[in-house]
Each structure stands twice: as C-alpha cells, then as structure tokens.
Design a protein around this motif. Structure first.
Motif, mmCIF file in Angstrom:
data_model
loop_
_atom_site.group_PDB
_atom_site.id
_atom_site.type_symbol
_atom_site.label_atom_id
_atom_site.label_comp_id
_atom_site.label_asym_id
_atom_site.label_seq_id
_atom_site.Cartn_x
_atom_site.Cartn_y
_atom_site.Cartn_z
ATOM 1 N N ASN A 73 -3.642 8.697 -11.247
ATOM 2 C CA ASN A 73 -4.824 7.573 -11.147
ATOM 3 C C ASN A 73 -4.538 6.238 -10.836
ATOM 4 O OD1 ASN A 73 -7.887 7.667 -11.049
ATOM 5 N ND2 ASN A 73 -7.547 7.449 -13.002
ATOM 6 N N GLU A 104 1.820 6.752 -6.342
ATOM 7 C CA GLU A 104 0.861 7.780 -7.120
ATOM 8 C C GLU A 104 0.692 8.973 -6.736
ATOM 9 O OE1 GLU A 104 -3.852 9.559 -5.392
ATOM 10 O OE2 GLU A 104 -3.063 7.752 -4.262
ATOM 11 N N ALA A 156 -3.185 4.991 -7.846
ATOM 12 C CA ALA A 156 -4.471 5.315 -6.633
ATOM 13 C C ALA A 156 -5.187 3.912 -7.108
ATOM 14 C CB ALA A 156 -4.975 6.936 -6.904
ATOM 15 N N LYS A 157 -5.837 3.083 -8.252
ATOM 16 C CA LYS A 157 -6.277 2.566 -8.321
ATOM 17 C C LYS A 157 -5.874 1.244 -7.761
ATOM 18 C CE LYS A 157 -9.816 4.042 -11.350
ATOM 19 N NZ LYS A 157 -9.777 3.995 -13.304
ATOM 20 N N ASN A 173 -5.574 -1.747 -0.627
ATOM 21 C CA ASN A 173 -5.595 -1.257 0.743
ATOM 22 C C ASN A 173 -7.236 -1.258 1.486
ATOM 23 O OD1 ASN A 173 -5.505 0.371 2.740
ATOM 24 N ND2 ASN A 173 -6.813 1.937 2.239
ATOM 25 N N ASP A 174 -8.097 -2.198 0.616
ATOM 26 C CA ASP A 174 -9.522 -2.401 0.436
ATOM 27 C C ASP A 174 -9.706 -4.042 0.556
ATOM 28 O OD1 ASP A 174 -10.561 0.342 0.466
ATOM 29 O OD2 ASP A 174 -11.470 -0.405 -2.339
ATOM 30 N N ASP A 209 -5.779 1.425 -4.136
ATOM 31 C CA ASP A 209 -7.440 1.284 -3.789
ATOM 32 C C ASP A 209 -7.810 -0.343 -3.857
ATOM 33 O OD1 ASP A 209 -7.720 3.930 -2.810
ATOM 34 O OD2 ASP A 209 -9.158 3.589 -5.052
ATOM 35 N N LYS A 210 -7.144 -1.553 -4.291
ATOM 36 C CA LYS A 210 -7.316 -2.611 -4.690
ATOM 37 C C LYS A 210 -6.624 -3.789 -2.861
ATOM 38 C CE LYS A 210 -8.079 -3.482 -9.503
ATOM 39 N NZ LYS A 210 -8.287 -3.747 -10.650
ATOM 40 N N VAL A 215 0.948 -1.424 0.256
ATOM 41 C CA VAL A 215 -0.346 -0.084 0.314
ATOM 42 C C VAL A 215 0.773 0.981 -0.542
ATOM 43 C CG1 VAL A 215 -1.349 1.121 1.219
ATOM 44 C CG2 VAL A 215 -2.089 -1.161 1.021
ATOM 45 N N ARG A 253 -8.586 -4.016 6.330
ATOM 46 C CA ARG A 253 -9.243 -2.736 6.514
ATOM 47 C C ARG A 253 -9.320 -2.516 8.500
ATOM 48 N NH1 ARG A 253 -14.616 -4.581 3.658
ATOM 49 N NH2 ARG A 253 -13.813 -4.609 1.831
#
Length: 117
Positions: A101, A86, A104-105, A111-112, A108-109, A79, A117
C-alpha cells in the motif's frame, strides 16, 4: 511569495513533497539507479519552492515542496520501480500489505504529476 500562489503551485504544479523525494532517493539507491538518485539530489538542492512569509514551519525541510523537472522517461523509470515494489510486497495470496500500500501511494504521487499524465 503569496500564500495563494504557493498553494496553487504545490497543488496543481509538477511538484512533490520532501518526504516523497527522500523515499524515492532511498529506493533508487537500493535499486542501484544511481543516475536517477543523483537527479533527486539535484532537485532537492536546486528546485525548492519558496514558502510564503507566514508559513507555520518556515525552517522545516519536512514541509518543503520541490519542482520536478525530470523528463517523462525518467519519471517512467521511477513509476515502474514503485510498481515493481508494490507487486513485490503483496501477500501470499496477492492481498495488499502495509508495504504494498505504501509503494502504491508513492507510485500514485509520481504517476499523478501533471506533466506526466
């Protein structure tokens, strides 16, 4: 595996797609994080989720999903790497760019992931 179970696992589980893992492995190599790069290789070789019998692309690695069994410290390193990428790809006035961008995606993948979490 039944389609309903496959869909549940790939959407709710600690799972990432082949493209995400492929790009992660590439960036880990560029950033000389070879131990984590080896862990991604292990995940790709050992943690593939079996596709349902009637999957439309049963032999395509591009549609494969993998169980992510890294610990939170390892995920945090990934992450952090994508966060740095980014920010490093923002424009001169800190505006977003295609590359910023994209990273960042990716961030997010990772991080999610439910277990992160």
């Amino acid at each position: 595996m039944r389609a309903e179970e496959y869909n549940r696992i790939t959407k709710e589980g600690n799972v990432l797609d082949f493209g995400t893992l492929k790009e992660t492995k590439k960036q880990l190599g560029i950033n000389k994080l070879t131990e984590l790069e080896s862990e991604i290789d292990r995940i790709i070789s050992e943690n593939k989720i079996q596709k349902p019998e009637l999957h439309e692309k049963p032999n395509s690695s591009e549609t494969d999903f993998y169980l992510i069994d890294l610990n939170s410290d390892q995920i945090e390193m990934i992450v952090s790497m994508f966060g740095d990428l980014e920010v490093g790809n923002l424009g001169l006035n800190y505006e977003t760019t295609y590359s910023a961008n994209f990273f960042a995606k990716m961030l997010d993948k990772w991080n999610d992931l439910p277990d992160y979490r």
